[in-house]
Design an enzyme around this catalytic site. Structure first.
Site, PDB file in Angstrom:
ATOM      1  N   ARG A 120       1.206  -1.215  -0.385  1.00  0.00           N
ATOM      2  CA  ARG A 120      -0.310  -0.091  -0.040  1.00  0.00           C
ATOM      3  C   ARG A 120       1.007   1.270   0.165  1.00  0.00           C
ATOM      4  NH1 ARG A 120      -1.638  -3.425   4.259  1.00  0.00           N
ATOM      5  NH2 ARG A 120      -3.605  -4.368   3.390  1.00  0.00           N
ATOM      6  N   HIS A 133      -2.865   2.148  -5.357  1.00  0.00           N
ATOM      7  CA  HIS A 133      -4.093   1.162  -5.603  1.00  0.00           C
ATOM      8  C   HIS A 133      -4.079   0.625  -6.197  1.00  0.00           C
ATOM      9  CE1 HIS A 133      -4.629  -0.511  -1.699  1.00  0.00           C
ATOM     10  NE2 HIS A 133      -6.194  -1.598  -2.876  1.00  0.00           N
ATOM     11  N   ARG A 183      -1.304  -1.654  -6.783  1.00  0.00           N
ATOM     12  CA  ARG A 183      -1.569  -2.814  -6.194  1.00  0.00           C
ATOM     13  C   ARG A 183      -2.004  -4.229  -6.700  1.00  0.00           C
ATOM     14  NH1 ARG A 183      -1.248  -4.478  -0.975  1.00  0.00           N
ATOM     15  NH2 ARG A 183      -2.921  -4.772   0.462  1.00  0.00           N
ATOM     16  N   HIS A 216      -3.726  -9.481   3.652  1.00  0.00           N
ATOM     17  CA  HIS A 216      -5.090  -9.762   3.624  1.00  0.00           C
ATOM     18  C   HIS A 216      -5.571 -10.595   4.350  1.00  0.00           C
ATOM     19  CE1 HIS A 216      -6.158  -8.310  -0.547  1.00  0.00           C
ATOM     20  NE2 HIS A 216      -5.493  -7.429   0.068  1.00  0.00           N
ATOM     21  N   TYR A 222      -8.703 -11.191  -7.502  1.00  0.00           N
ATOM     22  CA  TYR A 222      -7.813 -11.529  -8.887  1.00  0.00           C
ATOM     23  C   TYR A 222      -8.109 -12.994  -9.278  1.00  0.00           C
ATOM     24  CZ  TYR A 222      -6.386  -7.803  -6.039  1.00  0.00           C
ATOM     25  OH  TYR A 222      -6.162  -6.200  -4.847  1.00  0.00           O
TER      26      TYR A 222
END
Length: 294
Positions: free
Chosen positions: A146, A240, A243, A266, A275
């Site tokens: 991040r 982001h 990311r 996560h 994803y």
């Protein structure tokens, strides 16, 4: 209600070890609730009713706040009431009656590998700033961290020899590898540019602004917008986006979800699953276009 909110934020900071951004988000949401209740003539937190809370949610919906914003506000209220009930400030947790609106899950916006390459190639000058910018962009895409984590990195968090960074997220730590391109950009920055950026101070911050101070989120946001424009990328690119692109490209090229989950930090693999779903959708599209009976 102000005193109870302050106690809740202190609890988040000292016990839950939440980030400053998380605390600010809760503070903003609960300040709006407080203001709304005061306008309704309710100043004592113990006198707030389920009807009052539902009225607030209705107020948000009538004023066309997005479903995601309404859900976040409800989550803030629930966390606040859970704390107050646990501490004995209120006798019952009336927030349990609140229901969040259904949110249509959107797939995250990602860049193609060609767009990423174009973006990363933009800082190509020899000035200290461009050498720094190149290192930051390369490391962001190489690790998927991040932006807050990126600008919080210390020099000792980087292991150039082994090719990994140590990333700290509240009270957790995770080790994330990076490749040759990021290593090369980091090495160049550390050897040729960082001392100029910090103006000879003893700062341990890895990336600073041109004044030698820690870079802000807004500063990096402007930086990435600048290079996206230079690269001719018309989509709205944010830190982001890199990311998301990092994760999507890893999964597309065969990385297992557990590894990607660990690198992204996560807590729940269902967050990472998006994803894989994106990859399945892309495969279906390729099949439909290419198969003679698709």
């Amino acid at each position: 209600m102000e005193k109870e909110i302050a106690s809740f934020i202190l609890y988040l900071h000292n016990v839950k070890k939440t980030s400053e951004n998380t605390e600010m988000s809760y503070k903003r949401d609960l300040a709006k609730v407080k203001n709304f209740m005061e306008e309704q003539g309710v100043v004592d937190v113990q006198k707030i009713t389920v009807t009052n809370l539902n009225s607030y949610v209705l107020y948000l919906e009538k004023n066309n706040f997005k479903a995601a914003t309404v859900s976040r506000n409800i989550a803030s209220i629930k966390a606040f009431y859970h704390f107050m009930h646990k501490e004995g400030i209120v006798k019952e947790d009336i927030s349990e009656a609140l229901k969040a609106p259904k949110i249509e899950k959107k797939l995250p916006e990602i860049m193609s590998t060609e767009e990423v390459v174009r973006l990363l190639e933009q800082p190509r000058g020899s000035s200290s700033k461009e050498i720094r910018d190149k290192a930051m962009l390369e490391l962001l895409y190489a690790t998927g961290i991040r932006v807050t984590e990126l600008i919080s990195l210390k020099v000792h968090d980087v292991n150039l020899q082994m090719g990994f960074i140590m990333c700290r997220d509240s009270n957790k730590e995770r080790v994330i590898p990076f490749g040759a391109e990021a290593r090369s950009a980091l090495l160049r920055y550390l050897e040729n540019a960082r001392n100029t950026m910090i103006h000879g101070s003893d700062s341990d911050i890895l990336f600073t602004n041109c004044s030698g101070q820690p870079m802000s989120r807004q500063g990096f946001w402007k930086l990435i917008k600048h290079y996206a424009k230079k690269a001719g990328i018309t989509a709205d690119i944010t830190p982001h986006t890199l990311r998301h692109s990092f994760a999507a490209h890893l999964v597309e090229n065969g990385a297992d979800l557990r590894s990607v989950q660990e690198m992204l930090g996560h807590s729940d693999i269902s967050t990472t699953q998006v994803y894989a779903n994106m990859n399945h959708n892309r495969i279906r599209e390729v099949y439909a276009k290419a198969h003679p009976r698709g």
